[in-house]
Design a protein around this motif. Structure first.
Motif, PDB file in Angstrom:
ATOM      1  N   MET A  95     133.553  15.832  13.590  1.00 46.08           N
ATOM      2  CA  MET A  95     134.437  16.469  12.615  1.00 46.08           C
ATOM      3  C   MET A  95     134.928  15.402  11.641  1.00 46.08           C
ATOM      4  N   PRO A  96     134.995  15.723  10.315  1.00 45.55           N
ATOM      5  CA  PRO A  96     135.467  14.735   9.347  1.00 45.55           C
ATOM      6  C   PRO A  96     136.876  14.286   9.706  1.00 45.55           C
TER       7      PRO A  96
ATOM      8  N   LEU B 135     113.286  25.472   2.208  1.00 44.45           N
ATOM      9  CA  LEU B 135     114.571  24.866   1.859  1.00 44.45           C
ATOM     10  C   LEU B 135     114.415  23.538   1.130  1.00 44.45           C
ATOM     11  N   PRO B 136     115.235  23.284   0.110  1.00 44.09           N
ATOM     12  CA  PRO B 136     115.237  21.955  -0.499  1.00 44.09           C
ATOM     13  C   PRO B 136     115.828  20.949   0.500  1.00 44.09           C
ATOM     14  N   GLN B 137     115.512  19.673   0.301  1.00 43.59           N
ATOM     15  CA  GLN B 137     116.012  18.673   1.252  1.00 43.59           C
ATOM     16  C   GLN B 137     117.542  18.687   1.310  1.00 43.59           C
ATOM     17  N   HIS B 138     118.171  18.772   0.165  1.00 38.90           N
ATOM     18  CA  HIS B 138     119.637  18.850   0.108  1.00 38.90           C
ATOM     19  C   HIS B 138     120.040  20.061  -0.722  1.00 38.90           C
ATOM     20  N   LEU B 139     120.739  21.008  -0.134  1.00 42.14           N
ATOM     21  CA  LEU B 139     121.278  22.110  -0.921  1.00 42.14           C
ATOM     22  C   LEU B 139     122.441  21.579  -1.759  1.00 42.14           C
ATOM     23  N   ASP B 140     122.519  21.993  -3.015  1.00 45.85           N
ATOM     24  CA  ASP B 140     123.633  21.541  -3.852  1.00 45.85           C
ATOM     25  C   ASP B 140     124.949  22.118  -3.349  1.00 45.85           C
ATOM     26  N   LEU B 141     124.905  23.371  -2.928  1.00 43.36           N
ATOM     27  CA  LEU B 141     126.131  24.043  -2.499  1.00 43.36           C
ATOM     28  C   LEU B 141     125.826  25.030  -1.384  1.00 43.36           C
TER      29      LEU B 141
ATOM     30  N   ASN C 183     124.835  19.977   7.128  1.00 40.13           N
ATOM     31  CA  ASN C 183     125.411  18.630   6.987  1.00 40.13           C
ATOM     32  C   ASN C 183     124.607  17.708   6.086  1.00 40.13           C
ATOM     33  N   SER C 184     123.573  18.264   5.467  1.00 36.52           N
ATOM     34  CA  SER C 184     122.856  17.494   4.437  1.00 36.52           C
ATOM     35  C   SER C 184     123.131  18.074   3.049  1.00 36.52           C
TER      36      SER C 184
ATOM     37  N   PRO D 106     129.166  17.254   6.018  1.00 36.85           N
ATOM     38  CA  PRO D 106     128.033  16.587   5.354  1.00 36.85           C
ATOM     39  C   PRO D 106     128.245  15.080   5.258  1.00 36.85           C
ATOM     40  N   GLY D 107     127.207  14.334   5.670  1.00 41.58           N
ATOM     41  CA  GLY D 107     127.322  12.877   5.682  1.00 41.58           C
ATOM     42  C   GLY D 107     127.625  12.316   4.301  1.00 41.58           C
ATOM     43  N   ARG D 108     126.908  12.845   3.279  1.00 42.71           N
ATOM     44  CA  ARG D 108     127.112  12.315   1.927  1.00 42.71           C
ATOM     45  C   ARG D 108     127.566  13.423   0.992  1.00 42.71           C
ATOM     46  N   GLY D 109     128.226  14.445   1.600  1.00 34.89           N
ATOM     47  CA  GLY D 109     128.689  15.555   0.765  1.00 34.89           C
ATOM     48  C   GLY D 109     130.158  15.826   0.992  1.00 34.89           C
ATOM     49  N   ASP D 110     130.638  16.833   0.328  1.00 35.31           N
ATOM     50  CA  ASP D 110     132.049  17.223   0.420  1.00 35.31           C
ATOM     51  C   ASP D 110     132.201  18.582   1.061  1.00 35.31           C
ATOM     52  N   VAL D 111     133.293  18.781   1.733  1.00 39.98           N
ATOM     53  CA  VAL D 111     133.655  20.090   2.270  1.00 39.98           C
ATOM     54  C   VAL D 111     135.014  20.468   1.694  1.00 39.98           C
TER      55      VAL D 111
END
Ligand code: 6PG
Length: 224
Positions: free
Chosen positions: A1-2, A119-125, A173-174, A207-212
């Motif tokens: 959990m973040p 699926l794309p490697q990283h979903l934008d949203l 999480n990607s 997400p490791g390199r994303g925002d929630v």
């Protein structure tokens, strides 16, 4: 959990939904996974409304789904069907840019693997909701879909035994950005557990390199 969950709390569901629409349009995503259930219907309606429709370049948008029930697309329980009626049939989306989950396929395992290929490697949203048990997408507490560390989409089983297809934690999480929209007092207990660090599925979206961003109303958030 973040370490720190970010909650944006709004006094009314209407203001929370408007905040979610503002964030959606501000992020200007090209690839989006839509949430199912009831809560996002008004958000989709707002995004398709005169106030918001022109703020999104629908021609450029690719639409995916966070999860789906094992029903045909015209069934009342279909998340795809709901998104069509409340959004996609009302905006100029490219027909071949909408990727339905074929959760009604007799071979759900194979259908999930096919979907993972799309699926794309990283979903934008990724748009997500949360159930009263703390589930999100179709990642239910105790279900084996929550233990998927390789597959990007997988079959799942709801507590009532209903079959589903869901994006897995590796895919969630990607993502570059995740928006949770959670409304109503019946979600308060699960939200309180997640805020206190309980490892419910919705709390494991980090997400490791994303925002929630958790957009919630005061009824769901309860007292501070
Ligand atoms: C689904 C959803 C699910 C939903 C929650 C909350 O297919 O049911 O994707 O994860 O977001 O169950 O549902 P409500 O918005 O209806 O409360």
């Amino acid at each position: 959990m973040p370490e720190t969950l970010r909650f944006a709390v709004y006094p009314t569901p209407e203001l929370a939904i408007r905040a979610a629409a503002d964030l959606f349009t501000a992020l200007a995503p090209q690839t989006v996974a839509l949430a199912g259930g009831n809560t996002p219907k008004e958000l989709y309606g707002l995004l398709a409304s005169d106030d918001y429709r022109d703020r999104t370049d629908w021609h450029e948008l690719e639409i995916y789904y966070g999860d789906e029930r094992a029903v045909p697309p015209n069934h009342p329980d279909s998340n795809y069907g709901m998104s069509r009626r409340s959004l996609l049939d009302l905006v100029p989306i490219q027909p071949d840019s909408v990727y339905r989950m074929e959760a009604d396929d007799a071979d759900l395992e194979a259908a999930a693997d096919r979907y993972a290929q799309l699926l794309p490697q990283h979903l934008d949203l990724v748009l997500l909701g949360m159930g009263t048990d703390g589930h999100t997408a179709s990642l239910f507490p105790g279900d084996e879909a929550c233990d998927e560390h390789e597959r990007r989409a997988a079959p799942a089983t709801a507590p009532n035994g209903a079959r589903r297809m869901t994006l897995t934690f590796p895919t969630l999480n990607s993502a570059r950005h995740v928006i949770f929209l959670v409304l109503g007092a019946d979600k308060r207990d699960a939200l309180r557990q997640i805020r206190s660090g309980k490892q419910l599925p919705a709390g494991r979206v980090a997400p490791g390199r994303g925002d929630v961003t958790w957009i919630v109303d005061a009824a769901a958030y309860g007292d501070a």
